[in-house]
Design an enzyme around this catalytic site. Structure first.
Site, PDB file in Angstrom:
ATOM      1  N   GLU A  40     -16.558 -54.472  -1.275  1.00 18.28           N
ATOM      2  CA  GLU A  40     -17.135 -55.081  -0.357  1.00 18.28           C
ATOM      3  C   GLU A  40     -17.937 -54.358   0.672  1.00 18.28           C
ATOM      4  OE1 GLU A  40     -18.083 -57.401   3.452  1.00 18.28           O
ATOM      5  OE2 GLU A  40     -16.846 -55.731   3.306  1.00 18.28           O
ATOM      6  N   GLU A  41     -17.014 -53.161   1.043  1.00 20.68           N
ATOM      7  CA  GLU A  41     -17.626 -52.404   2.109  1.00 20.68           C
ATOM      8  C   GLU A  41     -18.755 -51.242   1.757  1.00 20.68           C
ATOM      9  OE1 GLU A  41     -16.801 -52.372   4.953  1.00 20.68           O
ATOM     10  OE2 GLU A  41     -14.682 -53.342   5.346  1.00 20.68           O
ATOM     11  N   ASP A  91      -9.754 -54.869   8.573  1.00 26.47           N
ATOM     12  CA  ASP A  91     -10.645 -55.369   7.977  1.00 26.47           C
ATOM     13  C   ASP A  91     -10.631 -54.836   6.632  1.00 26.47           C
ATOM     14  OD1 ASP A  91     -13.320 -55.821   6.801  1.00 26.47           O
ATOM     15  OD2 ASP A  91     -14.220 -54.451   8.405  1.00 26.47           O
ATOM     16  N   HIS A 141     -13.431 -51.141  12.154  1.00 23.67           N
ATOM     17  CA  HIS A 141     -13.566 -49.730  11.626  1.00 23.67           C
ATOM     18  C   HIS A 141     -13.082 -48.610  12.251  1.00 23.67           C
ATOM     19  CE1 HIS A 141     -16.611 -51.157   8.469  1.00 23.67           C
ATOM     20  NE2 HIS A 141     -15.919 -52.046   8.486  1.00 23.67           N
ATOM     21  N   ASP A 157     -12.968 -63.035   6.407  1.00 23.46           N
ATOM     22  CA  ASP A 157     -13.271 -61.535   6.830  1.00 23.46           C
ATOM     23  C   ASP A 157     -13.056 -61.480   8.408  1.00 23.46           C
ATOM     24  OD1 ASP A 157     -13.762 -58.913   6.517  1.00 23.46           O
ATOM     25  OD2 ASP A 157     -15.457 -59.348   4.861  1.00 23.46           O
ATOM     26  N   HIS A 177     -12.179 -59.839   0.526  1.00 24.79           N
ATOM     27  CA  HIS A 177     -12.358 -58.162   0.113  1.00 24.79           C
ATOM     28  C   HIS A 177     -10.881 -57.699   0.313  1.00 24.79           C
ATOM     29  CE1 HIS A 177     -13.312 -55.710   3.323  1.00 24.79           C
ATOM     30  NE2 HIS A 177     -13.783 -56.567   3.774  1.00 24.79           N
TER      31      HIS A 177
HETATM   32 ZN    ZN Z   1     -14.669 -56.720   5.927  1.00 20.70          ZN
END
Ligand code: ZN
Length: 350
Positions: free
Chosen positions: A205-206, A173, A317, A228, A64
């Site tokens: 995706e998130e 990410d 994150h 990922d 992604h």
């Molecule tokens: Zn991810």
């Protein structure tokens, strides 16, 4: 193999919050074009780079391209921006951050909240919530209104840096997987492929694995592999069974996460390849969260033989995500071997 620092920096720093991926999409198209036969961009904005193989069995790879961020939902009378998150945020990670507001022109802002000095004793004990934050652009309302409207996307501002043996920055990410997939395509550019290859860079995706839907329906793959990041909680305060993966201990082969169980044949194939080729790897079992694997495994006619490779990531994150250079190199090596030897495994149910 060396890390292409210029490229990984560009991929990490280019904005592209879920639903607003234009800038990162354009960069990906430019980077993959020399290494594929054709490129398809669908209506959602997913990018699929195609390479013809010897047999028309289909292998879909998905990384992604979107990053977590925010969207402005209210501008108050003083010109402060209020927002909704796009993607999962731990509120504490917002404190003292610079952000970029992508209005008619990009504006630098700060993520602000109430100073501790004027918090009541009760407020000090409570954890801060996302709604307690606002964005300060340092401009009066009339100036803000010239450039920003409700619906304007916002991303986090942070440069990518070398940190010890690691790559450190925002949005690794999943930009480190975007980099991994691009570098894999480069590595196999002169090789004959056993199966048709669809290298997909997915959107949204998130916010719930949304872009992967249309990609999986369009490709209808026989085999699928998502790339990922995953948690490396190998830090002070963690206990061994909580760590999920460890930084520098190799590329992770996903056994399962909360949204998908990798096909037992795919994990066997991946582990076999890694062991034979001397590629350092570790297993991944993630109790919460999921990746594009969830959709590309089952949203197609026959179900795909699916697996995933993950890149261990510390401080995930947050704007200071760290990945180990060697894990990234191992991910590129493993992915390239998986593509090249996929016809040499007995895929029948046993
Ligand atoms: Zn991810």
């Amino acid at each position: 193999m060396k890390i292409d620092w210029k490229l990984v920096k560009k991929i990490s720093e280019t904005p592209g919050v879920s639903g607003f991926e234009s800038a990162i999409r354009n960069l990906i198209i430019k980077e993959v074009s020399p290494y594929c036969d054709s490129i398809r961009i669908d209506n959602m904005g997913n990018v699929t780079a195609f390479r013809k193989g010897k047999s028309d069995q289909k292998l879909l790879l998905a990384a992604h391209m979107d990053e977590i961020g925010f969207i402005v939902n209210y501008i108050d009378d003083e010109g402060f921006l209020h927002f909704l998150p796009l993607g999962g945020f731990d509120p504490k990670t917002l404190t003292a951050q610079r952000v970029i507001v992508h209005g008619k022109k990009d504006l630098l802002g700060v993520m602000a909240s109430k100073p501790i000095h004027i918090m009541s004793p009760e407020e000090r004990k409570k954890s801060v919530e996302i709604k307690d934050y606002f964005i300060d652009l340092g401009l009066p309302k009339d100036e803000v209104a010239k450039y920003v409207e409700v619906g304007t996307p916002v991303t986090r501002e942070r440069s990518l840096e070398k940190l010890g043996n690691c790559i450190n920055g925002k949005s690794l990410d999943n930009r480190i997987s975007v980099y991994t997939l691009i570098e894999t395509l480069k590595l196999i550019k002169d090789e004959e492929l056993p199966f048709d290859l669809y290298a997909c860079f997915t959107v949204q995706e998130e916010v719930g694995i949304r872009g992967a839907h249309s990609v999986s329906l369009a490709v209808d793959p026989d085999f699928s592999i998502a790339i990922d990041t995953t948690i490396a909680y190998d830090v002070p305060g963690s206990i061994p069974r909580e760590s999920v993966t460890k930084l520098g201990h190799g590329v992770a082969i996903k056994i399962m996460d909360a949204s998908a169980i990798s096909d037992y044949r795919m994990t066997k194939y991946m582990k076999g390849i890694a062991n034979k080729e001397g590629i350092k790897w570790q297993p991944e079992l993630l109790p919460a969260g999921g990746t594009d694997t969830a959709i590309i495994q089952r949203l197609n006619k026959n179900g795909a033989i699916a697996g995933a490779i993950s890149i261990p990531t510390r401080h995930i994150h947050q704007v200071i995500e760290s990945v180990h250079q060697e894990d990234v190199k191992n991910a590129i090596k493993l992915l390239s071997k998986i593509i090249l030897k996929i016809d040499q495994f007995d895929w029948s149910h046993q």
